[in-house]
Design a protein around this motif. Structure first.
Motif, PDB file in Angstrom:
ATOM      1  N   LEU A 185       2.130   6.249   5.307  1.00  0.00           N
ATOM      2  CA  LEU A 185       1.490   6.591   4.031  1.00  0.00           C
ATOM      3  C   LEU A 185       1.563   8.096   3.767  1.00  0.00           C
ATOM      4  N   TRP A 186       1.429   8.908   4.822  1.00  0.00           N
ATOM      5  CA  TRP A 186       1.505  10.370   4.643  1.00  0.00           C
ATOM      6  C   TRP A 186       2.906  10.780   4.198  1.00  0.00           C
ATOM      7  N   TYR A 187       3.932  10.153   4.811  1.00  0.00           N
ATOM      8  CA  TYR A 187       5.310  10.443   4.396  1.00  0.00           C
ATOM      9  C   TYR A 187       5.537   9.992   2.956  1.00  0.00           C
ATOM     10  N   ALA A 188       4.988   8.832   2.601  1.00  0.00           N
ATOM     11  CA  ALA A 188       5.138   8.303   1.239  1.00  0.00           C
ATOM     12  C   ALA A 188       4.459   9.232   0.226  1.00  0.00           C
ATOM     13  N   MET A 189       3.254   9.705   0.575  1.00  0.00           N
ATOM     14  CA  MET A 189       2.525  10.597  -0.338  1.00  0.00           C
ATOM     15  C   MET A 189       3.327  11.890  -0.559  1.00  0.00           C
TER      16      MET A 189
ATOM     17  N   VAL B  21       5.417  11.913 -19.171  1.00  0.00           N
ATOM     18  CA  VAL B  21       6.198  10.670 -19.005  1.00  0.00           C
ATOM     19  C   VAL B  21       6.198  10.180 -17.543  1.00  0.00           C
ATOM     20  N   PRO B  22       6.532  11.044 -16.546  1.00  0.00           N
ATOM     21  CA  PRO B  22       6.436  10.538 -15.161  1.00  0.00           C
ATOM     22  C   PRO B  22       5.016  10.139 -14.779  1.00  0.00           C
ATOM     23  N   GLY B  23       4.011  10.839 -15.297  1.00  0.00           N
ATOM     24  CA  GLY B  23       2.617  10.472 -15.013  1.00  0.00           C
ATOM     25  C   GLY B  23       2.295   9.078 -15.525  1.00  0.00           C
ATOM     26  N   ALA B  24       2.746   8.801 -16.761  1.00  0.00           N
ATOM     27  CA  ALA B  24       2.512   7.468 -17.348  1.00  0.00           C
ATOM     28  C   ALA B  24       3.256   6.400 -16.553  1.00  0.00           C
ATOM     29  N   LEU B  25       4.492   6.742 -16.139  1.00  0.00           N
ATOM     30  CA  LEU B  25       5.293   5.758 -15.385  1.00  0.00           C
ATOM     31  C   LEU B  25       4.625   5.412 -14.049  1.00  0.00           C
ATOM     32  N   PHE B  26       4.138   6.427 -13.328  1.00  0.00           N
ATOM     33  CA  PHE B  26       3.525   6.144 -12.027  1.00  0.00           C
ATOM     34  C   PHE B  26       2.171   5.444 -12.177  1.00  0.00           C
ATOM     35  N   THR B  27       1.471   5.708 -13.282  1.00  0.00           N
ATOM     36  CA  THR B  27       0.230   4.967 -13.537  1.00  0.00           C
ATOM     37  C   THR B  27       0.558   3.492 -13.779  1.00  0.00           C
ATOM     38  N   ALA B  28       1.627   3.259 -14.559  1.00  0.00           N
ATOM     39  CA  ALA B  28       2.058   1.878 -14.814  1.00  0.00           C
ATOM     40  C   ALA B  28       2.476   1.206 -13.505  1.00  0.00           C
ATOM     41  N   LEU B  29       3.207   1.958 -12.642  1.00  0.00           N
ATOM     42  CA  LEU B  29       3.643   1.393 -11.356  1.00  0.00           C
ATOM     43  C   LEU B  29       2.436   1.058 -10.474  1.00  0.00           C
ATOM     44  N   CYS B  30       1.417   1.904 -10.535  1.00  0.00           N
ATOM     45  CA  CYS B  30       0.191   1.648  -9.768  1.00  0.00           C
ATOM     46  C   CYS B  30      -0.448   0.333 -10.232  1.00  0.00           C
ATOM     47  N   LEU B  31      -0.514   0.146 -11.562  1.00  0.00           N
ATOM     48  CA  LEU B  31      -1.125  -1.078 -12.110  1.00  0.00           C
ATOM     49  C   LEU B  31      -0.298  -2.319 -11.738  1.00  0.00           C
ATOM     50  N   VAL B  32       1.032  -2.190 -11.869  1.00  0.00           N
ATOM     51  CA  VAL B  32       1.900  -3.357 -11.617  1.00  0.00           C
ATOM     52  C   VAL B  32       1.925  -3.713 -10.127  1.00  0.00           C
ATOM     53  N   THR B  33       2.078  -2.705  -9.249  1.00  0.00           N
ATOM     54  CA  THR B  33       2.126  -3.010  -7.813  1.00  0.00           C
ATOM     55  C   THR B  33       0.757  -3.519  -7.327  1.00  0.00           C
ATOM     56  N   GLY B  34      -0.320  -3.008  -7.948  1.00  0.00           N
ATOM     57  CA  GLY B  34      -1.661  -3.508  -7.610  1.00  0.00           C
ATOM     58  C   GLY B  34      -1.820  -4.956  -8.015  1.00  0.00           C
ATOM     59  N   SER B  35      -1.266  -5.285  -9.183  1.00  0.00           N
ATOM     60  CA  SER B  35      -1.334  -6.655  -9.683  1.00  0.00           C
ATOM     61  C   SER B  35      -0.535  -7.598  -8.769  1.00  0.00           C
ATOM     62  N   ILE B  36       0.657  -7.125  -8.349  1.00  0.00           N
ATOM     63  CA  ILE B  36       1.503  -7.927  -7.443  1.00  0.00           C
ATOM     64  C   ILE B  36       0.778  -8.137  -6.105  1.00  0.00           C
ATOM     65  N   TRP B  37       0.079  -7.111  -5.656  1.00  0.00           N
ATOM     66  CA  TRP B  37      -0.693  -7.222  -4.397  1.00  0.00           C
ATOM     67  C   TRP B  37      -1.884  -8.166  -4.579  1.00  0.00           C
TER      68      TRP B  37
ATOM     69  N   MET C 271       0.820  -1.218   0.000  1.00  0.00           N
ATOM     70  CA  MET C 271       0.000   0.000   0.000  1.00  0.00           C
ATOM     71  C   MET C 271       0.857   1.273   0.000  1.00  0.00           C
ATOM     72  N   TYR C 272       2.039   1.231   0.703  1.00  0.00           N
ATOM     73  CA  TYR C 272       2.853   2.437   0.848  1.00  0.00           C
ATOM     74  C   TYR C 272       3.509   2.887  -0.461  1.00  0.00           C
ATOM     75  N   ILE C 273       3.474   2.028  -1.493  1.00  0.00           N
ATOM     76  CA  ILE C 273       3.942   2.491  -2.809  1.00  0.00           C
ATOM     77  C   ILE C 273       2.785   2.513  -3.819  1.00  0.00           C
ATOM     78  N   HIS C 274       1.823   1.619  -3.637  1.00  0.00           N
ATOM     79  CA  HIS C 274       0.706   1.545  -4.588  1.00  0.00           C
ATOM     80  C   HIS C 274      -0.181   2.796  -4.514  1.00  0.00           C
ATOM     81  N   VAL C 275      -0.524   3.225  -3.313  1.00  0.00           N
ATOM     82  CA  VAL C 275      -1.424   4.388  -3.164  1.00  0.00           C
ATOM     83  C   VAL C 275      -0.757   5.684  -3.661  1.00  0.00           C
ATOM     84  N   PRO C 276       0.527   5.973  -3.272  1.00  0.00           N
ATOM     85  CA  PRO C 276       1.147   7.189  -3.830  1.00  0.00           C
ATOM     86  C   PRO C 276       1.304   7.129  -5.351  1.00  0.00           C
ATOM     87  N   ALA C 277       1.570   5.924  -5.896  1.00  0.00           N
ATOM     88  CA  ALA C 277       1.698   5.808  -7.359  1.00  0.00           C
ATOM     89  C   ALA C 277       0.355   6.131  -8.022  1.00  0.00           C
TER      90      ALA C 277
END
Lengths: 241, 42
Positions: free
Chosen positions: A203-207, A97-113, A56-62
Motif C-alpha cells: 500500500l505504501w508503494y501504491a500510495m 481532471v485527474p482529481g475527478a478521474l481518481f475520485t471516480a476510480l475510488c467510487l467504482v473500485t469501492g463499488s466493485i469491492w 485496497m491497493y488501488i482503491h485507497v490510493p485513488a
C-alpha cells in the motif's frame, strides 16, 4: 513565500517541470506496477474479506488522490486569490481532471469491492455519499472554469469555488466517525495502522506510485496550458501586426 | 462468490483509465509545445 514567488515565473517553472515530468511519471508507473505485483501475489488474503482485499491497493490510493487533489486545488486557488500568481490558477485547473478521474476510480473500485463483500454495489451511507458529492463538485468546478474562460473571466469565481469546496474534505474524512456507516472506520492513522504489516507494505508503494503518477499528469497539463497561452498571445500580437 | 473477477475488473479498469489520461495529457502537451515552438521560430 520566496519559493512560490520564484516559481511564479513560467520560464523558471518550465526549467524544473521539463525534467521533472518524465521522472515523476515513470517512477510513478514503476512503483504502481511493483505495488500491483506485491498486492496481487505477495500478500495473504484477509481472514474476513478474502481475496477482495487486494482491491485496497488501488482503491485507497485513488481515494487519497481524490481528496489530496482537491486539497491541492484549493491551496492553488487560495494562492491565486491572495498573491495573484497565474501559475497557481493554472495548477488548480490542471489538477481538476485527474482529481475527478481518481475520485471516480475510488467510487467504482469501492463499488466493485462492495458487491462480493457487502452484497451490494452501492449504499447511501456517509462515506460513499460524501465521496460521490466530491466527484460532482469536481465536475461543477470543471464546468465553472469552462464558463469563466468563455466569458473572458479572470478565474476568481472558480478559485473561490475551489476554496469553498474544501469544506467537503473534513466531512468525508470524519464521515465514518460522525455517522454509523457500512464503510469501515479509519484503518491507517498518524499513530499506526490496524492492517497487518504483511498486507500493508504494498500500500505504501501504491500510495507513492499513484502520487508521483498524478504529479506527472498535472505537470503535463500545466505545460500544455502554458504552451496554449503562449500560442494565443503570439497570435494576438501577430493579428495586431 | 468467486472474488477474482471483481479483483481483475478493478485493476483492469484502473489501468485503462490511467493509460487513457496519461496518453491524452501527453499527446496534448506534445501538440501544444510543438505549436508554440513553431510559432516562436517564425
Amino acid at each position: 513565500m520566496p519559493s512560490i514567488h520564484a516559481l511564479a515565473n513560467p520560464t523558471r517553472f518550465l526549467k524544473i517541470a521539463r525534467p521533472a515530468t518524465p521522472v515523476c511519471f515513470w517512477s510513478g508507473v514503476a512503483l504502481m506496477l511493483f505495488a500491483a505485483w506485491g498486492g496481487l501475489t505477495r500478500t495473504p488474503p484477509d481472514y474476513l474479506q478474502g481475496e477482495t482485499v487486494r482491491i485496497m491497493y488501488i482503491h485507497v490510493p485513488a481515494a487519497w488522490l481524490g481528496l489530496g487533489g482537491w486539497a491541492g486545488l484549493a491551496t492553488a486557488s487560495f494562492v491565486y486569490l491572495v498573491w495573484r500568481h497565474p501559475l497557481a490558477a493554472l495548477a488548480a485547473r490542471a489538477i481538476a481532471v485527474p482529481g475527478a478521474l481518481f475520485t471516480a476510480l475510488c467510487l467504482v473500485t469501492g463499488s466493485i469491492w462492495g458487491r462480493p463483500t457487502w452484497g451490494t454495489w452501492w449504499q447511501w451511507d456517509g462515506r460513499l455519499t460524501s465521496m460521490l458529492l466530491l466527484f460532482f463538485v469536481y465536475l461543477a468546478y470543471l464546468a465553472l472554469n469552462r464558463a469563466d474562460a468563455e466569458r473572458g473571466g479572470d478565474g476568481r469565481i472558480p478559485a473561490l469555488f475551489g476554496i469553498a469546496g474544501s469544506v467537503l474534505l473534513p466531512i468525508i474524512h470524519y464521515s465514518v466517525v460522525w455517522w454509523n456507516t457500512l464503510h469501515q472506520g479509519q484503518s491507517i492513522g498518524l499513530t499506526g495502522s490496524t492492517i497487518d504489516a504483511s498486507m500493508l507494505w504494498p500500500l505504501w508503494y501504491a500510495m507513492a506510485g499513484f502520487t508521483l503518477f498524478f504529479t506527472g499528469i498535472v505537470l503535463m497539463r500545466m505545460r500544455t496550458m502554458l504552451a496554449v497561452q503562449k500560442v494565443e498571445a503570439r497570435m494576438r500580437r501577430m493579428a495586431r501586426g | 462468490m468467486n472474488p477474482w473477477p471483481f479483483v481483475a475488473a478493478a485493476y483492469v479498469l484502473t489501468a485503462i483509465a490511467g493509460a487513457a489520461i496519461a496518453f491524452a495529457s501527453w499527446r496534448s502537451m506534445v501538440v501544444a509545445e510543438r505549436a508554440a515552438e513553431e510559432l516562436r521560430r517564425r
